[in-house]
Design an enzyme around this catalytic site. Sequence first.
Site, PDB file in Angstrom:
ATOM      1  N   SER A  88      -5.303   4.348   1.820  1.00  0.00           N
ATOM      2  CA  SER A  88      -4.472   4.760   0.690  1.00  0.00           C
ATOM      3  C   SER A  88      -3.171   5.371   1.222  1.00  0.00           C
ATOM      4  O   SER A  88      -2.429   4.695   1.929  1.00  0.00           O
ATOM      5  CB  SER A  88      -5.238   5.731  -0.208  1.00  0.00           C
ATOM      6  OG  SER A  88      -4.585   5.866  -1.462  1.00  0.00           O
ATOM      7  N   ASP A  90      -9.726  -3.120  -6.039  1.00  0.00           N
ATOM      8  CA  ASP A  90      -9.079  -1.809  -5.953  1.00  0.00           C
ATOM      9  C   ASP A  90      -8.386  -1.470  -7.271  1.00  0.00           C
ATOM     10  O   ASP A  90      -7.637  -2.278  -7.813  1.00  0.00           O
ATOM     11  CB  ASP A  90      -8.063  -1.812  -4.806  1.00  0.00           C
ATOM     12  CG  ASP A  90      -7.625  -0.420  -4.389  1.00  0.00           C
ATOM     13  OD1 ASP A  90      -7.257   0.377  -5.266  1.00  0.00           O
ATOM     14  OD2 ASP A  90      -7.652  -0.130  -3.178  1.00  0.00           O
ATOM     15  N   HIS A 140     -11.345   1.108  -4.489  1.00  0.00           N
ATOM     16  CA  HIS A 140     -10.510   2.024  -3.716  1.00  0.00           C
ATOM     17  C   HIS A 140     -11.382   3.076  -3.032  1.00  0.00           C
ATOM     18  O   HIS A 140     -11.964   3.942  -3.688  1.00  0.00           O
ATOM     19  CB  HIS A 140      -9.483   2.691  -4.629  1.00  0.00           C
ATOM     20  CG  HIS A 140      -8.396   3.395  -3.889  1.00  0.00           C
ATOM     21  ND1 HIS A 140      -7.310   2.730  -3.366  1.00  0.00           N
ATOM     22  CD2 HIS A 140      -8.222   4.699  -3.553  1.00  0.00           C
ATOM     23  CE1 HIS A 140      -6.511   3.589  -2.768  1.00  0.00           C
ATOM     24  NE2 HIS A 140      -7.045   4.788  -2.849  1.00  0.00           N
TER      25      HIS A 140
END
Length: 542
Positions: free
Chosen positions: A204, A436, A474
């Site tokens: 991320s 995601d 994610h």
Amino acid sequence: MVLLVGTSQVLGAGAATATSPPGTGRPVTAPACAGLNGMAIPASAMSLPTTGARVTSATVTTSLVSGETITYCQADADILPVDPTAPAIKMRVALPYGWNGKALMFGGGGYNGTIPDLTANVPFGPTAQPAPLARRYVTFASDSGHQQSPTAPPSLDGSFGVNDEALNNFAAGDALKKTRDASLFLVRHAYGANPTEVYFAGGSTGGREALVAAQRWPTAFDGVISAFPAWNNLSEMLYVGYLAQLLSRPGAFPGVDQQTLVHDRVVQACDGLDGVRDNVVSHPGSCHFDPRTLRCPKGTDTGPNCLSDAQIDAVTAMSAPFGWPYRIASGETGYPGFPFLSGADMRTPFLGFGTTAPANPMPVTSGYGMQFWDQWVKYFLTRDPQHNSLAVDPRHPGKWLARISRLSTIQDRNDPDLGAFARAGGKLILLHGAADELVSPYSTTDYYQRVRATLGAGATQSFLRYYVVPGANHANFGTPAFAAATDSLSALEHWVERDEPPAREVVSDALHDRTRPLCEYPGWPRYRAGDPDSASSFVCAR
């Protein structure tokens, strides 16, 4: 750059040559912990401007890491800013007994503001293999130059953005190099030697930081793992700002039950396209789903079993590209949207839509991206904590255009020319989950394709591998359809240290007893025959 044998050119300002303890002929593997306490780290040890650093504590401690009790020296330090009004960078180094001679830096997440767990594994790391510290790596990280408010939601405090030095430490990645240089200074003093290899791993914001490291300091790290990287951070801000405005309109927000409805119908329509029904859409590109099939009678919201016209527009917008009709200095022109209509898991609404619509003030139950936008507008863009973030229109920003353009040069770390990194021997493993909800896999694919277009397919293949994991979301948040777990660190070690590129890699589902081949993009796992829970029953199709 394949080995960091202590040359100052590789290690940056203040580096020392590798040494061994007198009379031993080999490096020390037990850190000299007591000698680090209170140690001053000179500004000359760091290649970027600081006023030096100081170790605030150094203690021998033990932690249970990957099921094993690991003894290590934990050294905490403050890297002091040039601007006296800027916060310090708080960093931490774990120096294990029985050191393997290598080091690994962890990236952060969200707006950072806390030091990552140095006992953790790499993003999408394997459950059956030890974490880096358990492998006796030196591990290190920092809060990227600011400290999160204890009253703010985790990784969602952007208030540091009012200070330019703090902003550059976080968004431009300056804190990464300062932390690396200061950490290796402590490694040399703890063991009397430099690491033979230094790696970076992050997801991320940390994945973005991994790409920043390869772009800005191509000789600083021998290998990099970048997972679901938010590399075009400013561009995604404009996209989520547009969504926040759209979802705040009366009747536009789909409730959690309606979000689940869309997810279930997409999976129902597309799950079997890879040859097996397993709740994973392996090839989102072949999945075509029309949300209008879920339209409520007359297009008005009548409950959880259908979508209103306004909700259909919102769901469609989230999965569609977004562009802006003006130029910004980074050169970016849009954001590609999310594969929500291609099998993404909408059962983790906090990362996607949230459970309540965006509003002013922004609810903590709105989507993560909407809260991120709210903080960005208040502290990065307007630097006015009272500003209504929904009043800024990303399509027509008016007086804020110049500031948006300026921020794009700091936040969009979009240089595709990784040639210097490749020429120095650097290797990059790039990972993204196809489902995601927070950083679009289409965006990572875009960056990968830019690198190939810049360097050529052959040159790119010599140092970069890109994998998209079907069903993975994610950071394995919540209960994804496929909780990705793969030993990317071992693959990176073999590539850097033995010149053995990744081959026939496998990814496990950490929540279910099954494996899949980890297919190099644009490949995807197609079922052929045999046990549907075994990677050997699939081939990587194109």
